[in-house]
Design an enzyme around this catalytic site. Structure first.
Site, PDB file in Angstrom:
ATOM      1  N   SER A 217       0.826  -1.210   0.000  1.00 32.55           N
ATOM      2  CA  SER A 217       0.000   0.000   0.000  1.00 32.55           C
ATOM      3  C   SER A 217       0.861   1.261   0.000  1.00 32.55           C
ATOM      4  O   SER A 217       1.957   1.281   0.577  1.00 32.55           O
ATOM      5  CB  SER A 217      -0.862  -0.019   1.256  1.00 32.55           C
ATOM      6  OG  SER A 217      -1.397   1.255   1.494  1.00 32.55           O
TER       7      SER A 217
ATOM      8  N   GLU B 174       0.367   3.478   1.870  1.00 36.03           N
ATOM      9  CA  GLU B 174       0.456   3.870   3.285  1.00 36.03           C
ATOM     10  C   GLU B 174       1.840   3.613   3.849  1.00 36.03           C
ATOM     11  O   GLU B 174       2.172   4.115   4.923  1.00 36.03           O
ATOM     12  CB  GLU B 174      -0.591   3.116   4.109  1.00 36.03           C
ATOM     13  CG  GLU B 174      -2.004   3.613   3.907  1.00 36.03           C
ATOM     14  CD  GLU B 174      -2.261   4.987   4.512  1.00 36.03           C
ATOM     15  OE1 GLU B 174      -1.696   5.302   5.559  1.00 36.03           O
ATOM     16  OE2 GLU B 174      -3.027   5.758   3.895  1.00 36.03           O
TER      17      GLU B 174
ATOM     18  N   TYR C  54      -1.694   0.330  10.264  1.00 34.04           N
ATOM     19  CA  TYR C  54      -1.839  -0.356   8.977  1.00 34.04           C
ATOM     20  C   TYR C  54      -0.582  -0.149   8.129  1.00 34.04           C
ATOM     21  O   TYR C  54      -0.030  -1.093   7.559  1.00 34.04           O
ATOM     22  CB  TYR C  54      -3.063   0.207   8.266  1.00 34.04           C
ATOM     23  CG  TYR C  54      -3.262  -0.246   6.834  1.00 34.04           C
ATOM     24  CD1 TYR C  54      -3.993  -1.392   6.525  1.00 34.04           C
ATOM     25  CD2 TYR C  54      -2.733   0.487   5.767  1.00 34.04           C
ATOM     26  CE1 TYR C  54      -4.189  -1.779   5.202  1.00 34.04           C
ATOM     27  CE2 TYR C  54      -2.922   0.101   4.450  1.00 34.04           C
ATOM     28  CZ  TYR C  54      -3.650  -1.037   4.175  1.00 34.04           C
ATOM     29  OH  TYR C  54      -3.843  -1.426   2.869  1.00 34.04           O
TER      30      TYR C  54
HETATM   31  P1  NAP Z   1     -11.193  -5.745   1.242  1.00 31.44           P
HETATM   32  O1  NAP Z   1     -12.298  -5.532   0.280  1.00 31.44           O
HETATM   33  O2  NAP Z   1     -11.330  -5.220   2.626  1.00 31.44           O
HETATM   34  O3  NAP Z   1     -10.913  -7.322   1.320  1.00 31.44           O
HETATM   35  C1  NAP Z   1     -10.114  -7.873   2.341  1.00 31.44           C
HETATM   36  C2  NAP Z   1     -10.171  -9.376   2.237  1.00 31.44           C
HETATM   37  O4  NAP Z   1      -9.348  -9.959   3.257  1.00 31.44           O
HETATM   38  C3  NAP Z   1     -11.586  -9.959   2.410  1.00 31.44           C
HETATM   39  O5  NAP Z   1     -11.747 -11.029   1.500  1.00 31.44           O
HETATM   40  C4  NAP Z   1     -11.521 -10.471   3.837  1.00 31.44           C
HETATM   41  O6  NAP Z   1     -12.439 -11.521   4.096  1.00 31.44           O
HETATM   42  C5  NAP Z   1     -10.093 -10.989   3.882  1.00 31.44           C
HETATM   43  N1  NAP Z   1      -9.612 -11.230   5.247  1.00 31.44           N
HETATM   44  C6  NAP Z   1      -9.547 -10.333   6.249  1.00 31.44           C
HETATM   45  N2  NAP Z   1      -9.066 -10.924   7.351  1.00 31.44           N
HETATM   46  C7  NAP Z   1      -8.812 -12.216   7.040  1.00 31.44           C
HETATM   47  C8  NAP Z   1      -8.332 -13.328   7.757  1.00 31.44           C
HETATM   48  N3  NAP Z   1      -7.994 -13.245   9.058  1.00 31.44           N
HETATM   49  N4  NAP Z   1      -8.189 -14.522   7.118  1.00 31.44           N
HETATM   50  C9  NAP Z   1      -8.546 -14.644   5.821  1.00 31.44           C
HETATM   51  N5  NAP Z   1      -9.029 -13.628   5.079  1.00 31.44           N
HETATM   52  C10 NAP Z   1      -9.167 -12.412   5.687  1.00 31.44           C
HETATM   53  O7  NAP Z   1      -9.824  -5.131   0.660  1.00 31.44           O
HETATM   54  P2  NAP Z   1      -9.429  -4.760  -0.846  1.00 31.44           P
HETATM   55  O8  NAP Z   1      -9.800  -3.358  -1.100  1.00 31.44           O
HETATM   56  O9  NAP Z   1      -9.878  -5.824  -1.743  1.00 31.44           O
HETATM   57  O10 NAP Z   1      -7.842  -4.782  -0.744  1.00 31.44           O
HETATM   58  C11 NAP Z   1      -7.092  -5.957  -1.039  1.00 31.44           C
HETATM   59  C12 NAP Z   1      -5.696  -5.809  -0.467  1.00 31.44           C
HETATM   60  O11 NAP Z   1      -5.063  -4.678  -1.057  1.00 31.44           O
HETATM   61  C13 NAP Z   1      -5.686  -5.588   1.050  1.00 31.44           C
HETATM   62  O12 NAP Z   1      -4.555  -6.247   1.588  1.00 31.44           O
HETATM   63  C14 NAP Z   1      -5.498  -4.090   1.171  1.00 31.44           C
HETATM   64  O13 NAP Z   1      -4.878  -3.739   2.383  1.00 31.44           O
HETATM   65  C15 NAP Z   1      -4.602  -3.817  -0.033  1.00 31.44           C
HETATM   66  N6  NAP Z   1      -4.731  -2.442  -0.522  1.00 31.44           N
HETATM   67  C16 NAP Z   1      -5.946  -1.981  -0.953  1.00 31.44           C
HETATM   68  C17 NAP Z   1      -6.052  -0.676  -1.400  1.00 31.44           C
HETATM   69  C18 NAP Z   1      -7.373  -0.128  -1.888  1.00 31.44           C
HETATM   70  O14 NAP Z   1      -7.460   1.075  -2.140  1.00 31.44           O
HETATM   71  N7  NAP Z   1      -8.390  -0.970  -2.077  1.00 31.44           N
HETATM   72  C19 NAP Z   1      -4.932   0.168  -1.435  1.00 31.44           C
HETATM   73  C20 NAP Z   1      -3.714  -0.339  -1.008  1.00 31.44           C
HETATM   74  C21 NAP Z   1      -3.612  -1.645  -0.569  1.00 31.44           C
HETATM   75  P3  NAP Z   1     -13.985 -11.204   4.544  1.00 31.44           P
HETATM   76  O15 NAP Z   1     -14.737 -11.011   3.243  1.00 31.44           O
HETATM   77  O16 NAP Z   1     -14.365 -12.441   5.270  1.00 31.44           O
HETATM   78  O17 NAP Z   1     -13.965  -9.973   5.383  1.00 31.44           O
END
Ligand code: NAP
Length: 334
Positions: free
Chosen positions: A133, A135, A157
């Site tokens: 990220s 971040e 984070y």
């Molecule tokens: P998201 O929609 O919040 O999805 C997070 C996923 O992680 C969900 O499938 C969640 O499952 C799963 N998860 C959380 N805790 C877990 C655990 N203990 N064991 C197994 N699975 C778990 O996030 P996203 O936007 O798709 O982002 C994907 C990745 O990219 C993340 O790592 C995020 O930090 C990173 N990222 C995102 C952005 C952005 O702008 N979107 C920017 C920078 C980095 P549930 O469905 O059960 O909750």
């Protein structure tokens, strides 16, 4: 006969995981998704594939595991022998990481390390992508930021992502593994969770337009972000693992807009003036927040041929239109 490629996705039920799942299925992959146990079996972002008998159980498989339970992940990797591993799971909300720092760090930092330790033992050396990220840069002193910008995180984070990002580099350099970091700037879509500011805004614009809500409370509206479209970022992640060398890439649009500008675009798309409906609330202001973030994705463009095509105004239209359609449909059903 050539076997189809197979991949594991952690976080497959999330925004990015669901787009990546669709992309890999389109490309002929067998996709294994890791899901954690929850009290609800609803997986709205995967619904169409989950209910498709030609896909679910044939080319898409879901396996129960948890980032806190490495034995369960080791077993799935051993059973499925993926050639690619996309690690997208984690506690993805920066603001919430101030409320739940321990679990954020356990999942995001240690959870990533645990997976890398398991992958190190695999005889077929799967390629690994870590969703890092912007971040990790905290409040950067240079603009725009690229892969060489010093890490200086200012949230739990960001610290957890920074640890995981550095460990990916250590495993790549020390063990010669094909491990990559996608250093992602904000990317949004209609699948963004409703507690993120962009989705709060697009949903509120649609609800207010339909007479279902009267006001929207926001924290700082002067923070600027580099907002792209999540579907395109999933494609960049796939491209990273197809390249002949592992590396880290910033994924960003290279344009930055304030929350105010995002809100203005969303409300004006439905013919409303945002100033009449948005109120500021100190409770939504984060303890530490970067004022302005801007990514330089020229390396991804040069090496992978990837660019973020959808910029903020188009992204807003996609999100508001989706929210309007969904609300209208549910109004008609009731
Ligand atoms: P998201 O929609 O919040 O999805 C997070 C996923 O992680 C969900 O499938 C969640 O499952 C799963 N998860 C959380 N805790 C877990 C655990 N203990 N064991 C197994 N699975 C778990 O996030 P996203 O936007 O798709 O982002 C994907 C990745 O990219 C993340 O790592 C995020 O930090 C990173 N990222 C995102 C952005 C952005 O702008 N979107 C920017 C920078 C980095 P549930 O469905 O059960 O909750």
């Amino acid at each position: 006969m050539n076997l189809p490629p197979s991949a594991i996705i952690t976080g497959i039920t999330g925004q990015d995981g669901s787009y990546l799942c669709e992309l890999l299925l389109d490309k002929g992959y067998i996709v294994h998704g890791i899901v954690r146990r929850s009290s609800s079996l609803d997986r709205p972002r995967l619904l169409s594939h989950y209910n498709d008998p030609d896909i679910y159980g044939k080319r898409l498989f879901l396996h129960y595991a948890d980032l806190t339970d490495p034995t369960s992940i080791r077993r799935i990797i051993a059973q499925t022998a993926p050639i690619e591993f996309y690690h997208l799971a984690g506690q993805s909300h920066v603001g919430l990481s101030f409320e739940i720092p321990e679990s954020t760090c356990d999942l995001t930092a240690m959870g990533t390390l645990r997976i890398m330790e398991i992958l190190r033992d695999q005889p077929n050396n799967p390629r690994f992508l870590h969703a890092s990220s912007r971040e990790i840069f905290g409040t950067p002193t240079v603009s725009p930021q690229d892969e060489t910008t010093p890490q200086n995180p200012n949230s739990p984070y960001g610290c957890a992502k920074s640890f995981a990002t550095q460990m990916v580099r250590v495993y790549r350099d020390s063990h010669g593994l094909f491990f990559c970091n996608a250093i992602c700037y904000n990317h949004e879509s209609p699948r963004r969770a409703e507690n993120f500011v962009t989705r709060k805004i697009t949903l509120a614009a649609a609800r207010i337009k339909l007479g279902l809500q009267s006001k929207l409370m926001l924290g700082s509206i002067d923070s600027a972000r580099d907002w792209g479209y999540a579907k395109e970022y999933a494609e960049a992640m796939w491209r990273m693992l197809q390249h002949d060398q592992p590396d880290d890439y910033v994924l960003a649009t290279g344009t930055s807009y304030t929350v105010r500008e995002f809100a203005e675009a969303a409300f004006s798309h439905v013919g409303l003036d945002w100033k009449e409906y948005i109120e500021l609330d100190q409770r939504f202001i984060r303890p530490a927040d970067a004022e302005s973030l801007l990514g330089d994705a020229s390396k991804a463009q040069r090496v992978l041929g990837w660019t973020a095509r959808t910029k903020m105004h188009e992204l807003v239209r996609i999100m508001v239109d989706y929210d309007m359609d969904r609300l209208r449909q549910s109004k008609e059903r009731t």
